[in-house]
Design a protein around this motif. Structure first.
Motif, mmCIF file in Angstrom:
data_model
loop_
_atom_site.group_PDB
_atom_site.id
_atom_site.type_symbol
_atom_site.label_atom_id
_atom_site.label_comp_id
_atom_site.label_asym_id
_atom_site.label_seq_id
_atom_site.Cartn_x
_atom_site.Cartn_y
_atom_site.Cartn_z
ATOM 1 N N GLY A 100 0.814 -1.224 0.000
ATOM 2 C CA GLY A 100 0.000 0.000 0.000
ATOM 3 C C GLY A 100 0.838 1.260 0.000
ATOM 4 N N LYS A 101 1.876 1.285 0.828
ATOM 5 C CA LYS A 101 2.767 2.457 0.870
ATOM 6 C C LYS A 101 3.538 2.582 -0.436
ATOM 7 N N MET A 136 2.762 1.449 -3.592
ATOM 8 C CA MET A 136 1.944 1.910 -4.729
ATOM 9 C C MET A 136 1.528 3.361 -4.530
ATOM 10 N N LEU A 138 0.387 -6.783 -6.225
ATOM 11 C CA LEU A 138 -1.034 -6.793 -5.858
ATOM 12 C C LEU A 138 -1.393 -7.996 -4.996
ATOM 13 N N LEU A 139 -0.863 -9.158 -5.343
ATOM 14 C CA LEU A 139 -1.374 -10.416 -4.786
ATOM 15 C C LEU A 139 -0.509 -10.948 -3.653
ATOM 16 N N ALA A 140 -1.179 -11.512 -2.650
ATOM 17 C CA ALA A 140 -0.509 -12.107 -1.498
ATOM 18 C C ALA A 140 0.251 -13.364 -1.931
ATOM 19 N N THR A 158 2.048 -8.927 2.263
ATOM 20 C CA THR A 158 1.986 -9.105 0.813
ATOM 21 C C THR A 158 3.398 -8.935 0.268
ATOM 22 N N SER A 206 -6.508 -7.967 4.693
ATOM 23 C CA SER A 206 -5.361 -8.043 3.790
ATOM 24 C C SER A 206 -5.771 -7.667 2.371
ATOM 25 N N SER A 207 -5.162 -6.600 1.864
ATOM 26 C CA SER A 207 -5.435 -6.196 0.474
ATOM 27 C C SER A 207 -4.943 -7.273 -0.490
ATOM 28 N N GLY A 208 -3.788 -7.852 -0.206
ATOM 29 C CA GLY A 208 -3.221 -8.869 -1.105
ATOM 30 C C GLY A 208 -4.088 -10.114 -1.192
ATOM 31 N N LEU A 268 -5.883 -0.261 -2.987
ATOM 32 C CA LEU A 268 -4.484 -0.231 -3.404
ATOM 33 C C LEU A 268 -3.611 0.559 -2.437
ATOM 34 N N LEU A 269 -4.108 1.690 -1.973
ATOM 35 C CA LEU A 269 -3.245 2.671 -1.294
ATOM 36 C C LEU A 269 -3.368 2.606 0.221
ATOM 37 N N ALA A 270 -2.237 2.780 0.895
ATOM 38 C CA ALA A 270 -2.169 2.797 2.354
ATOM 39 C C ALA A 270 -2.886 4.034 2.897
ATOM 40 N N PRO A 271 -3.355 3.963 4.162
ATOM 41 C CA PRO A 271 -3.975 5.145 4.773
ATOM 42 C C PRO A 271 -3.008 6.336 4.752
ATOM 43 N N ASP A 321 0.938 -2.078 13.416
ATOM 44 C CA ASP A 321 -0.005 -3.147 13.059
ATOM 45 C C ASP A 321 -1.114 -2.681 12.117
ATOM 46 N N THR A 347 -2.853 -1.892 5.248
ATOM 47 C CA THR A 347 -3.499 -1.133 4.173
ATOM 48 C C THR A 347 -5.005 -1.236 4.383
#
Lengths: 194, 194
Positions: free
Chosen positions: A48-49, A51, A87-89, A129, B46-48, B87-90, B126, B129
């Motif tokens: 996330g960071k 991208m 993108l994918l885990a 990820t 988990s985004s992934g 996609l993007l982190a906070p 902890d 994303t």
């Protein structure tokens, strides 16, 4: 060059300034990579960071890999293939059960990362990820994803430079669909800064 | 409906089967959401895993949000706007420093999630994303990303159902670019299963 045998993994330290060369020895083989700050494993690679700060889904030469604390962990210095995925885990037991309908044990990147990182006090739930080197994930305008055979040929490599002291987990990926149907080894070399 | 004031956050428990309705009260306002298993905070959204198992970058009605352990955490039952980002982190202190060139303190989703989740023993490192409700991140064929004004109108909402007992962190996002230049509150309602 150190060889990671098919469907297995490795782990090692990198010092800030060290270079890591990851080579697809036979072609069309993915390598999942995770990174942790060697001084504090709570800091780790973040898709996330990365991208967000690189403003791109696709990452290649010139891009950085960022941590969950918003700091640079690695720079991609060279990339002879040019297609990687973030993108994918990592493939896991659930991947093979849910996506492949596989019953029983199946080697996986998640399992191989966990096994190889446990000596650094990194636990299964801490595996993030991964940056999936050579992985060919295609997406369309609607965001639909498909995993295609890697475009990498024998000898293709990605060269990274560590921007902090790192613990690295690296695999030769265990998922059929990610590797064009056959499993191959992955090679890596550490080029020390000192 | 509970109101999350501008540039702040909230946290709460959801029981399995409870529904959560997140409403964009004024329109064009993003809400970052993170999820943890209420019985073990090492399991989290988990985004992934989600993009892997849902085979899509874009997630809306009918999609599930998955955990790092490969289990369903939530289902998206309704989505009147239809555009969310994973996609993007906070946004964080580093976001405003690196992406906006901002000096000094700036409220952020990462900070607001951390503040609101610390009573659950969840620490800053902890925070994963987030699932960014109403966030309008556009991508082109080359994977280039851009953050656009949300398409959500006043009253648009997303309705989720919890698939396990959850701790939820939720914000009214603090980043100018994500919200069309002005900060607005976010509303949420918990519809109890019992």
């Amino acid at each position: 060059m150190t060889i990671i045998p098919i469907q297995s993994g490795a782990s090692f330290y990198l010092r800030k300034g060290d270079k890591l060369k990851v080579t697809d020895i036979k072609g069309a083989q993915v390598s999942d990579m995770v990174l942790f700050n060697a001084r504090c494993i709570k800091e780790k690679i973040s898709s996330g960071k990365t991208m967000d700060f690189e403003e791109s889904i696709l990452l290649s030469k010139g891009n950085y890999l960022w941590s969950n604390r918003g700091r640079k962990m690695m720079e991609i210095l060279e990339d002879t293939n040019g297609r990687n995925d973030f993108l994918l885990a990592p493939c896991s037991a659930e991947t093979f059960k849910i996506m492949y309908g596989h019953e029983g044990y199946h080697p996986s990147c998640h399992d191989n990362l966990t096994k190889n990182l446990k000596d650094y006090s990194i636990e299964e739930d801490d595996i993030p990820t991964a940056f999936n080197i050579f992985m060919n994930v295609q997406f369309d305008e609607q965001g639909k994803l498909s995993v295609e055979k890697p475009t990498s040929k024998a000898g293709d490599y990605v060269l990274f430079e560590a921007k902090m002291n790192l613990i690295v987990g690296l695999t030769a990926c265990s998922a059929e669909d990610s590797n064009g149907g056959s499993f191959k080894p992955i090679g890596y070399e550490i080029i020390s800064a000192e």
